[in-house]
Scaffold this motif. Structure first.
Motif, PDB file in Angstrom:
ATOM      1  N   PRO A  28       0.789  -0.755  -0.194  1.00 46.34           N
ATOM      2  CA  PRO A  28       0.039  -0.339   0.137  1.00 46.34           C
ATOM      3  C   PRO A  28       1.102   1.394  -0.035  1.00 46.34           C
ATOM      4  O   PRO A  28       1.753   1.428   0.574  1.00 46.34           O
TER       5      PRO A  28
ATOM      6  N   TYR B 171      -9.993  12.603  -2.623  1.00 43.36           N
ATOM      7  CA  TYR B 171     -11.948  12.762  -3.224  1.00 43.36           C
ATOM      8  C   TYR B 171     -12.785  12.793  -2.451  1.00 43.36           C
ATOM      9  O   TYR B 171     -14.287  12.728  -2.799  1.00 43.36           O
TER      10      TYR B 171
ATOM     11  N   LEU C 252      -0.936  12.979  -2.063  1.00 41.11           N
ATOM     12  CA  LEU C 252      -2.012  12.642  -2.283  1.00 41.11           C
ATOM     13  C   LEU C 252      -3.157  13.727  -2.379  1.00 41.11           C
ATOM     14  O   LEU C 252      -3.867  13.440  -3.488  1.00 41.11           O
TER      15      LEU C 252
ATOM     16  N   ARG D 145      -1.843  17.802  -6.674  1.00 43.14           N
ATOM     17  CA  ARG D 145      -2.110  16.987  -7.383  1.00 43.14           C
ATOM     18  C   ARG D 145      -3.845  17.120  -7.967  1.00 43.14           C
ATOM     19  O   ARG D 145      -3.410  16.660  -9.361  1.00 43.14           O
TER      20      ARG D 145
ATOM     21  N   VAL E 209      -9.578   5.375  -7.244  1.00 45.76           N
ATOM     22  CA  VAL E 209      -8.694   6.070  -7.499  1.00 45.76           C
ATOM     23  C   VAL E 209      -7.544   5.593  -7.226  1.00 45.76           C
ATOM     24  O   VAL E 209      -7.023   5.618  -6.192  1.00 45.76           O
ATOM     25  N   SER E 210      -6.239   5.672  -8.216  1.00 43.46           N
ATOM     26  CA  SER E 210      -5.494   5.375  -8.168  1.00 43.46           C
ATOM     27  C   SER E 210      -5.179   4.084  -7.013  1.00 43.46           C
ATOM     28  O   SER E 210      -3.984   3.853  -6.050  1.00 43.46           O
ATOM     29  N   VAL E 211      -6.120   3.142  -6.897  1.00 43.96           N
ATOM     30  CA  VAL E 211      -5.997   1.989  -6.052  1.00 43.96           C
ATOM     31  C   VAL E 211      -5.759   0.231  -6.999  1.00 43.96           C
ATOM     32  O   VAL E 211      -4.428  -0.562  -6.290  1.00 43.96           O
TER      33      VAL E 211
ATOM     34  N   ALA F 262     -11.188  -1.205   6.673  1.00 40.27           N
ATOM     35  CA  ALA F 262     -10.742  -2.623   6.474  1.00 40.27           C
ATOM     36  C   ALA F 262     -10.166  -2.861   4.824  1.00 40.27           C
ATOM     37  O   ALA F 262      -9.615  -2.253   4.034  1.00 40.27           O
ATOM     38  N   SER F 263      -9.754  -4.357   4.699  1.00 36.81           N
ATOM     39  CA  SER F 263      -9.290  -4.636   3.203  1.00 36.81           C
ATOM     40  C   SER F 263     -10.290  -4.876   2.121  1.00 36.81           C
ATOM     41  O   SER F 263     -11.403  -4.902   2.355  1.00 36.81           O
ATOM     42  N   ALA F 264     -10.236  -5.004   0.862  1.00 34.41           N
ATOM     43  CA  ALA F 264     -10.696  -4.543  -0.307  1.00 34.41           C
ATOM     44  C   ALA F 264     -11.258  -5.791  -0.559  1.00 34.41           C
ATOM     45  O   ALA F 264     -12.287  -6.054  -1.487  1.00 34.41           O
TER      46      ALA F 264
ATOM     47  N   ASP G 165     -10.204   1.895   4.392  1.00 34.04           N
ATOM     48  CA  ASP G 165      -8.562   2.272   3.786  1.00 34.04           C
ATOM     49  C   ASP G 165      -7.951   0.793   4.535  1.00 34.04           C
ATOM     50  O   ASP G 165      -8.973   0.686   5.984  1.00 34.04           O
ATOM     51  N   ILE G 166      -7.270   0.190   4.107  1.00 31.82           N
ATOM     52  CA  ILE G 166      -6.657  -1.111   5.001  1.00 31.82           C
ATOM     53  C   ILE G 166      -5.434   0.116   5.641  1.00 31.82           C
ATOM     54  O   ILE G 166      -5.346  -0.463   6.761  1.00 31.82           O
ATOM     55  N   GLN G 167      -5.521   1.024   5.674  1.00 32.15           N
ATOM     56  CA  GLN G 167      -4.376   1.505   7.054  1.00 32.15           C
ATOM     57  C   GLN G 167      -4.823   2.936   7.198  1.00 32.15           C
ATOM     58  O   GLN G 167      -5.376   3.130   7.391  1.00 32.15           O
TER      59      GLN G 167
ATOM     60  N   GLY H 147     -10.244   2.304  -0.570  1.00 30.98           N
ATOM     61  CA  GLY H 147      -8.150   3.001  -0.386  1.00 30.98           C
ATOM     62  C   GLY H 147      -8.670   4.228  -0.919  1.00 30.98           C
ATOM     63  O   GLY H 147      -8.002   5.338  -2.061  1.00 30.98           O
ATOM     64  N   CYS H 148      -9.054   5.075   0.040  1.00 30.76           N
ATOM     65  CA  CYS H 148      -9.757   6.174   0.140  1.00 30.76           C
ATOM     66  C   CYS H 148      -8.928   7.307   1.092  1.00 30.76           C
ATOM     67  O   CYS H 148      -8.272   8.379   0.407  1.00 30.76           O
ATOM     68  N   GLY H 149      -7.463   6.647   1.017  1.00 29.95           N
ATOM     69  CA  GLY H 149      -6.137   7.191   1.424  1.00 29.95           C
ATOM     70  C   GLY H 149      -6.406   8.717   2.536  1.00 29.95           C
ATOM     71  O   GLY H 149      -7.298   7.984   3.341  1.00 29.95           O
TER      72      GLY H 149
HETATM   73  C1  LIG Z   1      -2.122   5.853  -4.114  1.00 30.57           C
HETATM   74  S1  LIG Z   1      -3.207   5.698  -2.357  1.00 30.57           S
HETATM   75  C2  LIG Z   1      -4.699   6.430  -3.437  1.00 30.57           C
HETATM   76  C3  LIG Z   1      -5.600   7.293  -2.243  1.00 30.57           C
HETATM   77  C4  LIG Z   1      -6.803   7.772  -2.400  1.00 30.57           C
HETATM   78  N1  LIG Z   1      -7.307   6.915  -3.480  1.00 30.57           N
HETATM   79  C5  LIG Z   1      -6.623   9.302  -3.438  1.00 30.57           C
HETATM   80  O1  LIG Z   1      -6.701   9.364  -4.931  1.00 30.57           O
HETATM   81  O2  LIG Z   1      -5.600   9.597  -2.976  1.00 30.57           O
HETATM   82  C6  LIG Z   1      -3.385   3.931  -2.269  1.00 30.57           C
HETATM   83  C7  LIG Z   1      -4.436   3.992  -1.379  1.00 30.57           C
HETATM   84  O3  LIG Z   1      -5.283   2.324  -1.443  1.00 30.57           O
HETATM   85  C8  LIG Z   1      -5.417   1.592  -0.047  1.00 30.57           C
HETATM   86  N2  LIG Z   1      -5.106   0.115  -0.042  1.00 30.57           N
HETATM   87  C9  LIG Z   1      -4.348  -0.688  -0.542  1.00 30.57           C
HETATM   88  N3  LIG Z   1      -4.250  -1.714  -1.385  1.00 30.57           N
HETATM   89  C10 LIG Z   1      -6.073  -1.794   0.318  1.00 30.57           C
HETATM   90  C11 LIG Z   1      -6.341  -3.219  -0.010  1.00 30.57           C
HETATM   91  N4  LIG Z   1      -5.999  -4.118   0.274  1.00 30.57           N
HETATM   92  N5  LIG Z   1      -7.587  -2.033   0.481  1.00 30.57           N
HETATM   93  C12 LIG Z   1      -7.371  -1.895   1.474  1.00 30.57           C
HETATM   94  N6  LIG Z   1      -6.924  -0.015   0.956  1.00 30.57           N
HETATM   95  C13 LIG Z   1      -5.717   0.055  -0.227  1.00 30.57           C
HETATM   96  C14 LIG Z   1      -3.834   2.203   0.394  1.00 30.57           C
HETATM   97  O4  LIG Z   1      -3.234   2.177   1.769  1.00 30.57           O
HETATM   98  C15 LIG Z   1      -3.582   3.728  -0.096  1.00 30.57           C
HETATM   99  O5  LIG Z   1      -4.380   4.255   1.136  1.00 30.57           O
END
Ligand SMILES: C[S@@+](CC[C@H](N)C(=O)[O-])C[C@H]1O[C@@H](n2cnc3c(N)ncnc32)[C@H](O)[C@@H]1O
Length: 223
Positions: free
Chosen positions: A36, A81, A45, A50, A146-148, A128-130, A99-101, A75-77
């Motif tokens: 991630p 958005y 981000l 950006r 978005v970028s996930v 949670a995880s995707a 988001d996972i983190q 993956g809202c980060g």
């Molecule tokens: C590149 S960032 C993009 C964040 C946001 N969507 C943006 O455009 O600013 C990718 C995000 O996806 C999350 N992510 C990665 N793998 C994931 C998973 N398996 N489940 C949920 N979230 C995940 C990461 O923790 C990270 O916050």
């Protein structure tokens, strides 16, 4: 050649060379090792810089996000958005920002606590995880990423989960941006997503920055 022109050529050449090298090295590393995006990238981000290259209005319009929808952002980060999506769905809609983190979600929580975001009351943060979305089958109108997607090692599993939680005729919207080291070509993405049972692919935007939108068919076969 005048000296000032030579300086300009050297400066621009060096910048272009550096960007090309960074993208090449980063893309090779990401092919070998998926993890991630580190939480310290959250500030970038969620920066206005950006968003000038990936404007929220375009992401929302291309994703077909509308008032009243129940939207899951996987993956809202740090929420670059999320607030825009929340305002687009309005008071009758709901946004599940997942988001996972935890560290990314903490950055989003801090953003939501700012005075300019006090009007937003329709976002629920979920860690949670995707791979295991905490939703019943067929409950959401739209899932966006978005970028996930290409950051997730088992994309097929994540897509099947998104398919499960969407209502029949629900929308999956995947936005990608070329400078992201995980950026996929449009054809690669469409093949991957339709392989998970989605139909009616519509790709909007350009090579540099696009959103691919898909529908969960009314009658789905189990994959
Ligand atoms: C590149 S960032 C993009 C964040 C946001 N969507 C943006 O455009 O600013 C990718 C995000 O996806 C999350 N992510 C990665 N793998 C994931 C998973 N398996 N489940 C949920 N979230 C995940 C990461 O923790 C990270 O916050």
């Amino acid at each position: 050649m005048p000296i000032w022109l030579l300086v300009i050529v050297i400066v621009f050449g060096s910048i272009l060379g550096f960007v090309f090298l960074w993208l090449t090295v980063a893309k090779i590393i990401r092919k070998l090792w998926r993890f991630p995006a580190p939480s310290y990238t959250g500030w970038f981000l969620d920066s206005g810089f950006r968003r000038t290259f990936q404007p929220p209005e375009k992401v929302i319009a291309r994703s077909d996000i509308n008032p009243g929808m129940k939207v899951l952002e996987i993956g809202c980060g740090s929420g670059a958005y999320t607030t825009f999506v929340a305002r687009a769905v309005g008071g009758k809609g709901r946004v599940y920002a997942l988001d996972i983190q935890p560290k990314m979600l903490r950055q989003l929580a801090a953003k939501l606590s700012k005075p300019e975001n006090q009007d937003i009351t329709n976002i629920k943060l979920i860690q949670a995880s995707a791979y295991e979305l905490p939703f019943e089958d067929s409950t959401l109108d739209l899932v966006c990423m978005v970028s996930v997607l290409y950051e997730i090692p088992d994309r097929h599993r994540a897509l099947l989960e998104a398919h499960r939680v969407l209502k029949p005729s629900g929308i999956l919207a995947v936005t990608e941006f070329f400078p992201d080291p995980d950026y996929p070509l449009r054809s690669t993405l469409v093949k991957q997503v339709t392989g998970a049972g989605f139909v009616d692919a519509k790709v909007l935007g350009n090579f540099w920055n696009y959103t691919a939108r898909f529908i969960k068919p009314k009658e789905s076969i189990c994959l």
